[in-house]
Design an enzyme around this catalytic site. Structure first.
Site, PDB file in Angstrom:
ATOM      1  N   HIS A  48       0.701  -1.259  -0.002  1.00 24.36           N
ATOM      2  CA  HIS A  48      -0.103   0.033  -0.110  1.00 24.36           C
ATOM      3  C   HIS A  48       1.103   1.331   0.077  1.00 24.36           C
ATOM      4  CE1 HIS A  48      -3.586   2.521   1.389  1.00 24.36           C
ATOM      5  NE2 HIS A  48      -2.730   3.122   2.122  1.00 24.36           N
ATOM      6  N   GLU A  49       1.843   1.273   0.690  1.00 23.87           N
ATOM      7  CA  GLU A  49       2.731   2.521   0.895  1.00 23.87           C
ATOM      8  C   GLU A  49       3.587   2.697  -0.318  1.00 23.87           C
ATOM      9  OE1 GLU A  49       1.917   4.662   3.208  1.00 23.87           O
ATOM     10  OE2 GLU A  49       0.810   3.468   4.343  1.00 23.87           O
ATOM     11  N   HIS A  52       1.681   4.084  -2.934  1.00 20.23           N
ATOM     12  CA  HIS A  52       1.741   5.736  -2.633  1.00 20.23           C
ATOM     13  C   HIS A  52       2.692   6.526  -3.478  1.00 20.23           C
ATOM     14  CE1 HIS A  52      -1.955   6.407  -0.378  1.00 20.23           C
ATOM     15  NE2 HIS A  52      -1.652   5.806   0.574  1.00 20.23           N
ATOM     16  N   HIS A  58      -5.374   6.921  -2.594  1.00 22.40           N
ATOM     17  CA  HIS A  58      -6.463   6.200  -2.111  1.00 22.40           C
ATOM     18  C   HIS A  58      -7.595   5.784  -2.952  1.00 22.40           C
ATOM     19  CE1 HIS A  58      -4.924   7.293   2.200  1.00 22.40           C
ATOM     20  NE2 HIS A  58      -4.349   6.003   1.809  1.00 22.40           N
ATOM     21  N   TYR A 107      -9.457   2.128   1.829  1.00 27.03           N
ATOM     22  CA  TYR A 107      -9.636   1.933   3.268  1.00 27.03           C
ATOM     23  C   TYR A 107     -10.687   0.920   3.487  1.00 27.03           C
ATOM     24  CZ  TYR A 107      -6.870   6.126   4.667  1.00 27.03           C
ATOM     25  OH  TYR A 107      -5.987   6.911   5.042  1.00 27.03           O
TER      26      TYR A 107
HETATM   27 ZN   LIG Z   1      -2.492   5.323   2.358  1.00 31.29          ZN
END
Ligand SMILES: [Zn+2]
Length: 163
Positions: A48-49, A52, A58, A107
């Protein structure tokens, strides 16, 4: 997909490891700092990071997200409202993709809830995928390949494989 493959795919020469869960969106010049704390050393969180850092927001930041999820602002932790902001089309390209509840960038329903009630209510059945951190969705991989010039019908030695 292991972490080395992810690192190669986004072609970063230097990624620093610090102690929280954070990465800025996209390359910000020079060394990209990926911030990972004790609660972040899970494959899905790291992916996930890294995603980014590869330039992805997101999933619920899409400007069309209101058609797919309702944000219950009264349940959002104070100071976390920006995490649920929509990004304008000048900043965020949908790359022609449909909304992806199963994205590694989405999320969970109660992420940053201040009272245990859902912050995100899906308008369609997310099939249990919303907030999953098991790994890339097929669309996540497609978007990475597209962003970095590795589309299916074009030879690219670094294309990520669907897993
Ligand atoms: Zn995030």
């Amino acid at each position: 997909m292991d972490m080395v493959a992810v690192l190669k795919s986004v072609q970063y020469e230097n990624i620093g490891i610090l102690f929280l869960c954070h990465s800025s969106i996209g390359r910000d010049g020079g060394e990209q700092v990926l911030v990972l704390g004790d609660n972040c050393f899970y494959k899905g969180v790291i992916i996930h990071e890294l995603n980014h850092a590869a330039g992805f927001f997101h999933e619920q930041s899409r400007f069309d997200r209101d058609k797919y999820v309702q944000v219950n602002w009264e349940n959002v932790q104070d100071g976390k409202q920006d995490d649920f902001a929509k990004q304008s089309p000048t900043i965020l390209s949908l790359l022609g993709t449909t909304y992806d509840y199963g994205s590694i960038m989405h999320y969970g329903a109660k992420t940053f809830s201040k009272n245990g009630n859902p912050v995100l209510t899906p308008r369609y059945d997310p099939h249990g995928l919303m907030g999953q951190r098991n790994g890339f969705s097929k669309l996540d991989i497609w978007k990475l390949n597209y962003m970095y010039g590795c589309v299916k019908d074009k030879f690219c030695s670094q294309a990520l494989n669907l897993v």
